[in-house]
Motif scaffolding. Sequence first.
Motif, short mmCIF file in Angstrom:
data_model
loop_
_atom_site.label_atom_id
_atom_site.label_comp_id
_atom_site.label_asym_id
_atom_site.label_seq_id
_atom_site.Cartn_x
_atom_site.Cartn_y
_atom_site.Cartn_z
N LEU A 182 37.58 15.66 19.38
CA LEU A 182 36.75 15.53 18.19
C LEU A 182 36.34 14.06 18.10
O LEU A 182 37.14 13.20 17.75
N SER A 183 35.08 13.78 18.40
CA SER A 183 34.67 12.40 18.67
C SER A 183 33.34 12.06 18.02
O SER A 183 32.50 12.94 17.78
N HIS A 184 33.13 10.75 17.76
CA HIS A 184 31.83 10.25 17.33
C HIS A 184 30.84 10.24 18.49
O HIS A 184 29.66 9.98 18.29
N VAL A 185 31.31 10.53 19.68
CA VAL A 185 30.54 10.55 20.93
C VAL A 185 29.76 9.27 21.18
O VAL A 185 28.56 9.29 21.47
N GLY A 186 30.46 8.14 21.07
CA GLY A 186 29.92 6.94 21.66
C GLY A 186 29.82 7.15 23.17
O GLY A 186 30.50 8.03 23.73
N LEU A 187 28.99 6.38 23.82
CA LEU A 187 28.71 6.62 25.23
C LEU A 187 29.98 6.60 26.09
O LEU A 187 30.19 7.47 26.94
N VAL A 204 22.08 -0.20 32.98
CA VAL A 204 22.22 0.74 31.87
C VAL A 204 23.50 1.54 32.07
O VAL A 204 23.69 2.17 33.11
N ALA A 205 24.39 1.49 31.06
CA ALA A 205 25.70 2.14 31.19
C ALA A 205 25.62 3.62 30.88
O ALA A 205 26.52 4.21 30.28
N SER A 206 24.53 4.25 31.29
CA SER A 206 24.34 5.69 31.05
C SER A 206 23.63 6.28 32.25
O SER A 206 23.43 5.61 33.27
N GLY A 207 23.22 7.53 32.15
CA GLY A 207 22.55 8.19 33.25
C GLY A 207 22.18 9.61 32.87
O GLY A 207 22.45 10.07 31.76
N PRO A 208 21.55 10.36 33.79
CA PRO A 208 21.04 11.69 33.46
C PRO A 208 22.11 12.71 33.08
O PRO A 208 21.78 13.74 32.49
N TRP A 250 22.60 -2.98 29.16
CA TRP A 250 22.23 -2.10 28.05
C TRP A 250 23.33 -1.04 27.94
O TRP A 250 23.43 -0.16 28.78
N GLY A 251 24.16 -1.13 26.91
CA GLY A 251 25.34 -0.28 26.81
C GLY A 251 25.16 0.99 26.04
O GLY A 251 26.14 1.62 25.63
N LEU A 252 23.91 1.42 25.82
CA LEU A 252 23.60 2.63 25.08
C LEU A 252 22.68 3.52 25.91
O LEU A 252 22.32 3.17 27.04
N SER A 253 22.30 4.67 25.35
CA SER A 253 21.25 5.46 25.99
C SER A 253 20.00 4.59 26.12
O SER A 253 19.66 3.84 25.19
N PHE A 254 19.32 4.69 27.24
CA PHE A 254 18.19 3.80 27.51
C PHE A 254 16.94 4.31 26.82
O PHE A 254 16.03 4.88 27.43
N GLU A 276 22.43 11.99 28.92
CA GLU A 276 21.28 11.94 28.02
C GLU A 276 20.16 12.73 28.67
O GLU A 276 20.29 13.21 29.80
N ALA A 277 19.07 12.89 27.97
CA ALA A 277 17.92 13.56 28.56
C ALA A 277 17.44 12.78 29.78
O ALA A 277 17.16 11.59 29.67
N PRO A 278 17.38 13.39 30.97
CA PRO A 278 16.96 12.66 32.17
C PRO A 278 15.57 12.05 31.98
O PRO A 278 14.71 12.63 31.34
#
Length: 531
Positions: A382-387, A259-263, A172-176, A266-268
């Motif tokens: 200055l970014s679109h803030v992809g993960l 999951v390619a994200s973490g606390p 899962w390559g986005l916020s979970f 994103e919101a923990p």
Amino acid sequence: MIMQWSLKLLLISTWVWNIQGANILFIHPLFAGSHVSLLRTIGEHLVGQGHNVTIISFKQVGAPLKSSSTHQIQIPIVDKLKTCRSYINEKGEFDVNLKLARSLWETGAFLSYQTTDLGCMAFCHCDTLFESQTLKDLMASVKFELVLVDLKGNECGFKWISFFNLPTVAFWGLSFVSGNSNLMRAGPNPFQAPQISSRSGQAMGFFNLIRNFYLFCFDYIVVRYIQYGISDMYSIEGLSGPTHPWMEDLYDNLDMIFVASGPLFEAPRQVAPIVKQIPGLTIKPESKLNFSNVDIFDFLERSPQGVVLFSLGQTGVGGGNYITSEFKEKLIKGVLGTPFNAIMHLDPDLVDFTLKDPNRLFFGKWLPNQEILAHPNTRVFLSHVGLASFQEAMFHNVPILAMPTFEDQFEIAKAIEDREIGEVIWDKAAITSIEISHKLVAVANNGKYLGNMKQHSKLFRTLLAHSPPLEEISFWMEVVLEQGSMNPIKMRNTPLNFLVDCLFFLCMVLILVFGFILSRYILSIIKPGFI
């Protein structure tokens, strides 16, 4: 012919390679975007561990196969009814710039009033997978022991591979949160994790919690009863016995979810034991960076006043040619209104010559983001803030001016705002060039943003040093290979989805009852004595 020889070479090399290694299959969705390089990196690491990795992807404009130690199979997309020409060209390639990229930029969502025909892609995806002779030959000739499915937008891929009854893990390559994750027993709690469309942040009050649960229910219904309905129309004759698995049951069969994200990003949120949050897959430490573009390096070196990096990551395919000329002018003037120079992910051929200033601006269709972020003269991203972009900025300690474009980028932008590590442009259409200038200067010079980003960067580097992400994914995949199943640590409680189904059923009943009573009342007025 080329595809047939590629498959023959795959079969031969699978037999010749390390006999102790496992045969592992990766399956991309139809539109893989930046995940192509992510999964290729994971696959190459597993090959280094002695395994044989095959990656199935679909043809995309601007995304040719790159040399890799993995076996890559890229399949042309089948559009049998010729109804998907807004997304798939005549060569069977997905082309994000035909329609989807501009729609994402303007609406912030995959499904919008501009993309009401997007459902055609699901049929093309399923038709391609279930009818491909190349894939039939592959599955008949190679005994795979483990499958990794990139889940986002990949219902057809998940359904197709389920007929082969193989141990399966997910990426899962986005916020979970939101989308498919809402239907997982292992998914996040909507009373804890804000949905990507809520823009609420973690500190949700009572009414925001209710609104977030409503968004959860809406997303759940759309995914389950529309997206799943298409893939459930397909089956493979002769496999899985007389019955075939339904999409809603498949998620309980997943043995692990990476999951390619973490606390930190994103919101923990609390997650189930089979969910492993593993950020930093794209990160390259300074010792492994190699500045191959001499022109960009020279530009950075002669910019002691500082540089703004503007990049849209994979959504900037083609140098951002879907961005309107009005916004490009506003953006460039905003940068020129600061004391900083800028490196911009824009096709120079699509920029008005009156806006070009070679002394202060560098344009490129493609940019080595990490090399630029690691340079000490880079002041703002200055970014679109992809993960991946967010993680790279944090690792290299560069504060952010976020300009979210779609999906989880809005949740990430809210996290940036709440953590005070940068600022956000929430309305691209309304903001002026002067406001862009002020925000860039504020992000670059505000000690609060710099200090908070430094703290986040230090923690991120410590966590990565303690648990390198590729090593962790490799470890857990080998655990699944050894165990065959992760049932002992799977959740068995009744999922929240049951509650949503009940609420949906009750709402439909109430609507029908109310409609019946209302119709009787209206008829009694029109025709007295009817009741």
